[in-house]
Design a protein around this motif. Sequence first.
Motif, PDB file in Angstrom:
ATOM      1  N   GLN A   1       0.831  -1.206   0.000  1.00  0.00           N
ATOM      2  CA  GLN A   1       0.000   0.000   0.000  1.00  0.00           C
ATOM      3  C   GLN A   1       0.866   1.258   0.000  1.00  0.00           C
TER       4      GLN A   1
ATOM      5  N   SER B   1      -4.626  -0.157  -5.172  1.00  0.00           N
ATOM      6  CA  SER B   1      -5.718  -1.113  -4.946  1.00  0.00           C
ATOM      7  C   SER B   1      -5.515  -2.365  -5.792  1.00  0.00           C
TER       8      SER B   1
ATOM      9  N   ARG C   1      -4.822  -6.203  -4.309  1.00  0.00           N
ATOM     10  CA  ARG C   1      -5.643  -7.324  -4.796  1.00  0.00           C
ATOM     11  C   ARG C   1      -4.749  -8.409  -5.400  1.00  0.00           C
TER      12      ARG C   1
ATOM     13  N   ALA D   1     -12.102  -3.962   0.123  1.00  0.00           N
ATOM     14  CA  ALA D   1     -12.101  -2.514  -0.062  1.00  0.00           C
ATOM     15  C   ALA D   1     -11.957  -1.782   1.268  1.00  0.00           C
TER      16      ALA D   1
ATOM     17  N   THR E   1      -8.312  -1.644   2.281  1.00  0.00           N
ATOM     18  CA  THR E   1      -7.631  -0.675   1.422  1.00  0.00           C
ATOM     19  C   THR E   1      -7.902   0.743   1.890  1.00  0.00           C
TER      20      THR E   1
ATOM     21  N   GLN F   1      -5.201   3.371   3.662  1.00  0.00           N
ATOM     22  CA  GLN F   1      -4.918   4.610   2.938  1.00  0.00           C
ATOM     23  C   GLN F   1      -4.873   5.811   3.876  1.00  0.00           C
TER      24      GLN F   1
ATOM     25  N   ARG G   1     -13.802  -5.427  -8.615  1.00  0.00           N
ATOM     26  CA  ARG G   1     -12.586  -6.081  -8.140  1.00  0.00           C
ATOM     27  C   ARG G   1     -12.239  -7.318  -8.976  1.00  0.00           C
TER      28      ARG G   1
ATOM     29  N   PRO H   1     -10.282  -0.488  -9.452  1.00  0.00           N
ATOM     30  CA  PRO H   1      -8.906  -0.983  -9.275  1.00  0.00           C
ATOM     31  C   PRO H   1      -8.197  -1.136 -10.613  1.00  0.00           C
TER      32      PRO H   1
END
Length: 291
Positions: free
Chosen positions: A13, A24, A28, A41, A44, A48, A114, A176
Amino acid sequence: MSWFESLILGLVQGLTEFLPVSSSAHLRLTAAFSGWKDPGAAFTAITQIGTEAAVLIYFRKDIARIISAWARSLTNKAMRQDHDAQMGWLVIVGSIPIGVLGVTLKDQIEGPFRDLRITATMLIVMGVVLGFADRMAARDETGGRHRAPKQRKALQDLSVKDGLIFGLCQAMALVPGVSRSGATISGGLLMGYKREAAARYSFLLAIPAVLASGLFELKDAVGSDHVSWGPTIFATVIAFVSGYAVIAWFMKFITTKSFMPFVWYRIALGIVIIALVATGSLSPHAAESAG
């Protein structure tokens, strides 16, 4: 989620959030290639917060100046002509598209978007767009045998229209594979902005959107049995540390270097993913989200 998974995902990240490669998508993909459950999500969005904390600290002087000028402009008409005050309004205007679409498309963001086939396609398509925008910028900066270099726009030239276009580009990153910085920087370059100006506004524009998204997911996650809080907080701290280092490096990199290494990386990664999904070596659908 194990502590080792949170360490790796936090690093991913932080290392990819500010580069035009889609954090993202990499979260994944890291889970998919490692055989781990999709972090989801919510993970994520929460991690963030760590990377945006890095933005707040790195750009602390700019942010303090902008907030101060913007606040004074609310009561002082003369301050409304100040560049920093205008920047405050432009960040607000640019944040509207992702705010509206983020709430409207929440179910799609956490589900169908996704799909790795969508992620791979976006990696390639936006890679091509970034490459085209980068070549345009390089052509303006260097000129040619029969043309002089062209002066590109600075942040002082940012208008409400351009701010809104930047915001629409940022909103594309809800899918993503697009990349928040990749989309906004590409949009800025295509509108004629300097590389550093496009990147700086991209980072500032991300602050309200990412913090709002993270806090929104945090609110829903509190009291939930689906979030491993210890590993998630650990990953957020790791994302902050690594993210700060990446910002410092990236802001120096773009002043003299091309975005083409990121373009070729995106295209190659997208092709590899499509090949793996096509051969059945990788499932396009997310496994059950990690708790």
